[in-house]
Design a protein around this motif. Sequence first.
Motif, PDB file in Angstrom:
ATOM      1  N   ASN A  83      -0.604  -9.323  22.726  1.00 20.10           N
ATOM      2  CA  ASN A  83      -1.627 -10.211  22.170  1.00 20.10           C
ATOM      3  C   ASN A  83      -2.154  -9.721  20.828  1.00 20.10           C
ATOM      4  OD1 ASN A  83      -1.550 -12.019  24.343  1.00 20.10           O
ATOM      5  ND2 ASN A  83      -2.954 -10.769  25.542  1.00 20.10           N
ATOM      6  N   ILE A  84      -1.594  -8.624  20.335  1.00 18.27           N
ATOM      7  CA  ILE A  84      -1.970  -8.105  19.023  1.00 18.27           C
ATOM      8  C   ILE A  84      -0.815  -8.344  18.059  1.00 18.27           C
ATOM      9  CG2 ILE A  84      -2.557  -6.048  17.686  1.00 18.27           C
ATOM     10  CD1 ILE A  84      -3.816  -4.863  20.156  1.00 18.27           C
ATOM     11  N   THR A  85      -1.118  -8.864  16.882  1.00 13.50           N
ATOM     12  CA  THR A  85      -0.117  -9.021  15.829  1.00 13.50           C
ATOM     13  C   THR A  85      -0.487  -8.104  14.675  1.00 13.50           C
ATOM     14  OG1 THR A  85      -1.331 -10.888  14.843  1.00 13.50           O
ATOM     15  CG2 THR A  85       0.384 -11.407  16.461  1.00 13.50           C
ATOM     16  N   VAL A  86       0.518  -7.607  13.987  1.00 15.90           N
ATOM     17  CA  VAL A  86       0.299  -6.685  12.867  1.00 15.90           C
ATOM     18  C   VAL A  86       0.995  -7.215  11.624  1.00 15.90           C
ATOM     19  CG1 VAL A  86       0.621  -4.342  11.991  1.00 15.90           C
ATOM     20  CG2 VAL A  86       0.081  -4.698  14.411  1.00 15.90           C
ATOM     21  N   ASP A  87       0.235  -7.262  10.537  1.00 21.28           N
ATOM     22  CA  ASP A  87       0.769  -7.633   9.224  1.00 21.28           C
ATOM     23  C   ASP A  87       0.872  -6.339   8.421  1.00 21.28           C
ATOM     24  OD1 ASP A  87       1.397  -8.584   6.738  1.00 21.28           O
ATOM     25  OD2 ASP A  87      -0.359  -9.865   6.511  1.00 21.28           O
ATOM     26  N   MET A  88       2.084  -5.817   8.243  1.00 25.37           N
ATOM     27  CA  MET A  88       2.293  -4.520   7.605  1.00 25.37           C
ATOM     28  C   MET A  88       2.853  -4.684   6.190  1.00 25.37           C
ATOM     29  SD  MET A  88       4.586  -1.248   8.892  1.00 25.37           S
ATOM     30  CE  MET A  88       6.139  -2.132   8.704  1.00 25.37           C
ATOM     31  N   ARG A  89       2.156  -4.055   5.229  1.00 30.37           N
ATOM     32  CA  ARG A  89       2.611  -4.043   3.844  1.00 30.37           C
ATOM     33  C   ARG A  89       3.111  -2.642   3.491  1.00 30.37           C
ATOM     34  NH1 ARG A  89      -2.585  -6.696   0.904  1.00 30.37           N
ATOM     35  NH2 ARG A  89      -2.012  -5.076  -0.602  1.00 30.37           N
ATOM     36  N   LEU A  90       4.290  -2.552   2.874  1.00 31.04           N
ATOM     37  CA  LEU A  90       4.812  -1.276   2.407  1.00 31.04           C
ATOM     38  C   LEU A  90       4.536  -1.173   0.911  1.00 31.04           C
ATOM     39  CD1 LEU A  90       6.366  -1.591   5.145  1.00 31.04           C
ATOM     40  CD2 LEU A  90       8.217  -0.305   4.075  1.00 31.04           C
ATOM     41  N   GLU A  91       3.691  -0.225   0.537  1.00 27.17           N
ATOM     42  CA  GLU A  91       3.308  -0.049  -0.864  1.00 27.17           C
ATOM     43  C   GLU A  91       2.703   1.340  -1.032  1.00 27.17           C
ATOM     44  OE1 GLU A  91       0.558  -3.217  -1.504  1.00 27.17           O
ATOM     45  OE2 GLU A  91      -0.704  -2.630   0.167  1.00 27.17           O
ATOM     46  N   ASN A  92       2.730   1.842  -2.245  1.00 25.14           N
ATOM     47  CA  ASN A  92       2.262   3.199  -2.481  1.00 25.14           C
ATOM     48  C   ASN A  92       0.916   3.281  -3.192  1.00 25.14           C
ATOM     49  OD1 ASN A  92       4.509   4.458  -1.282  1.00 25.14           O
ATOM     50  ND2 ASN A  92       5.719   4.165  -3.129  1.00 25.14           N
ATOM     51  N   ASP A  93       0.454   2.176  -3.753  1.00 26.48           N
ATOM     52  CA  ASP A  93      -0.811   2.199  -4.483  1.00 26.48           C
ATOM     53  C   ASP A  93      -1.987   2.397  -3.539  1.00 26.48           C
ATOM     54  OD1 ASP A  93       0.531   1.788  -6.841  1.00 26.48           O
ATOM     55  OD2 ASP A  93       0.340  -0.399  -6.739  1.00 26.48           O
ATOM     56  N   PHE A  94      -3.039   3.061  -4.047  1.00 31.10           N
ATOM     57  CA  PHE A  94      -4.276   3.200  -3.283  1.00 31.10           C
ATOM     58  C   PHE A  94      -5.063   1.905  -3.416  1.00 31.10           C
ATOM     59  CE2 PHE A  94      -3.275   7.635  -3.089  1.00 31.10           C
ATOM     60  CZ  PHE A  94      -3.933   8.089  -1.976  1.00 31.10           C
ATOM     61  N   VAL A  95      -4.771   0.943  -2.562  1.00 34.36           N
ATOM     62  CA  VAL A  95      -5.387  -0.376  -2.653  1.00 34.36           C
ATOM     63  C   VAL A  95      -6.826  -0.339  -2.132  1.00 34.36           C
ATOM     64  CG1 VAL A  95      -3.210  -1.600  -2.457  1.00 34.36           C
ATOM     65  CG2 VAL A  95      -4.457  -0.994  -0.391  1.00 34.36           C
ATOM     66  N   ASN A  96      -7.634  -1.295  -2.603  1.00 32.88           N
ATOM     67  CA  ASN A  96      -8.996  -1.444  -2.115  1.00 32.88           C
ATOM     68  C   ASN A  96      -8.947  -2.226  -0.803  1.00 32.88           C
ATOM     69  OD1 ASN A  96     -11.675  -2.677  -1.679  1.00 32.88           O
ATOM     70  ND2 ASN A  96     -12.166  -1.785  -3.662  1.00 32.88           N
ATOM     71  N   LEU A  97      -9.248  -1.553   0.295  1.00 31.86           N
ATOM     72  CA  LEU A  97      -9.095  -2.169   1.613  1.00 31.86           C
ATOM     73  C   LEU A  97      -9.955  -3.418   1.765  1.00 31.86           C
ATOM     74  CD1 LEU A  97      -7.769   0.630   2.110  1.00 31.86           C
ATOM     75  CD2 LEU A  97      -8.678   0.523   4.418  1.00 31.86           C
ATOM     76  N   LEU A  98     -11.207  -3.346   1.308  1.00 31.40           N
ATOM     77  CA  LEU A  98     -12.114  -4.474   1.486  1.00 31.40           C
ATOM     78  C   LEU A  98     -11.692  -5.663   0.636  1.00 31.40           C
ATOM     79  CD1 LEU A  98     -15.541  -2.593   1.584  1.00 31.40           C
ATOM     80  CD2 LEU A  98     -14.218  -3.488   3.502  1.00 31.40           C
ATOM     81  N   GLU A  99     -11.337  -5.403  -0.624  1.00 31.82           N
ATOM     82  CA  GLU A  99     -10.925  -6.496  -1.506  1.00 31.82           C
ATOM     83  C   GLU A  99      -9.624  -7.139  -1.033  1.00 31.82           C
ATOM     84  OE1 GLU A  99     -10.712  -5.167  -5.519  1.00 31.82           O
ATOM     85  OE2 GLU A  99     -12.872  -4.836  -5.722  1.00 31.82           O
ATOM     86  N   GLU A 100      -8.735  -6.328  -0.466  1.00 33.74           N
ATOM     87  CA  GLU A 100      -7.435  -6.833  -0.015  1.00 33.74           C
ATOM     88  C   GLU A 100      -7.486  -7.374   1.408  1.00 33.74           C
ATOM     89  OE1 GLU A 100      -4.633  -7.017  -1.783  1.00 33.74           O
ATOM     90  OE2 GLU A 100      -5.452  -6.101  -3.589  1.00 33.74           O
ATOM     91  N   GLY A 101      -8.642  -7.236   2.079  1.00 33.30           N
ATOM     92  CA  GLY A 101      -8.757  -7.717   3.450  1.00 33.30           C
ATOM     93  C   GLY A 101      -7.946  -6.917   4.438  1.00 33.30           C
ATOM     94  N   LEU A 102      -7.788  -5.604   4.175  1.00 31.63           N
ATOM     95  CA  LEU A 102      -6.995  -4.738   5.046  1.00 31.63           C
ATOM     96  C   LEU A 102      -7.881  -4.031   6.063  1.00 31.63           C
ATOM     97  CD1 LEU A 102      -4.722  -3.164   2.292  1.00 31.63           C
ATOM     98  CD2 LEU A 102      -3.963  -4.716   4.104  1.00 31.63           C
ATOM     99  N   ASP A 103      -7.380  -3.892   7.267  1.00 27.57           N
ATOM    100  CA  ASP A 103      -8.103  -3.181   8.319  1.00 27.57           C
ATOM    101  C   ASP A 103      -7.823  -1.687   8.284  1.00 27.57           C
ATOM    102  OD1 ASP A 103      -9.135  -5.598   9.763  1.00 27.57           O
ATOM    103  OD2 ASP A 103      -6.988  -5.966  10.002  1.00 27.57           O
ATOM    104  N   LEU A 104      -6.636  -1.328   7.805  1.00 26.66           N
ATOM    105  CA  LEU A 104      -6.186   0.063   7.928  1.00 26.66           C
ATOM    106  C   LEU A 104      -5.138   0.339   6.861  1.00 26.66           C
ATOM    107  CD1 LEU A 104      -6.273   2.589   9.873  1.00 26.66           C
ATOM    108  CD2 LEU A 104      -4.370   1.535  11.093  1.00 26.66           C
TER     109      LEU A 104
END
Length: 304
Positions: A119-140
């Motif tokens: 019942n859990i889905t994961v959207d995984m992005r492969l990237e090396n930049d230190f992205v802004n989690l809040l701006e990108e809507g990332l949980d982890l």
Amino acid sequence: MNSADLTLFVYVSDTGSFNKAAQLAELSTPALSKRISRLEQDLGVQLIHRTTRRLNLTEAGENLYIHAKNIEGQVSDAIASVSAFSHGLSGNIKISVPTISGELLLAEAIAEFCQMYPNITVDMRLENDFVNLLEEGLDLAVRTGKLEDSSLIAKPLIQSNWVVCCSTSYIEKYGEAASLDALKEHNCLAYTYQAQGSFDWRFVKNEIGKDSIEESVRISGSLATNNAQALRKAALAGFGIVYVPRCCVYEDLQKGSLQAILTDYQPRQLGVYAIYPFTKYLPEKLKLLIEHIKQAYQNKREYF
């Protein structure tokens, strides 16, 4: 009018007793009676006929009960749906991971996690930049190196050791660099995905009976790239010396396709972390995923 009073009214109606309803609500009977009286005052109608033997709903009370029961059920459903998220039973997780770890172990580990928790889905992005989690809507995010943003929480996963290496064909053609200064005479291929040290390779020299000394050497070469796999392939083809995370070339080192050099020196070490925005209540699904990812790293710790 307090919506919680409607729930208390439903308890009284269902049990037919103030005492039983009070026990269900974990209130004293006088306190519950006052809450029902206040509800009647707010509505301007009598809801319950009280006698010494039994309770009966008035016409207004019966009408309210029908609607209040529906409301109480909707509240229960709403709480249950939120509880499911907080306990990690369902929902979506958006995560960003480094390309090396993503290809080496995280793609498989996270797919396994999704199978364990359907019942859990994961959207995984492969990237090396230190992205802004809040701006990108990332949980982890999983990242290597020092954490600069104090508003984030970092959970250590593993320590990543680096290695200086080249192919045997390169050594046969150009000789082995036996010292840091000797690197200046070789074609050193730079890994530019790092805040510092792309062209200044840093090491620690450990000598028995002496304090550790940090040393560095300024390198140069024909190729610089932010992709570790590109460096690996260039090194395998015999084009130069690379300084990369050991996990990237571990299997090549085991096969002998690449050879570690300058082994008297300790290359750099960087922590690998699970990073997420500060929160008082980390959802259980994120806790589960972090622990699963950590175990996946530990299962391949010899690579690091």
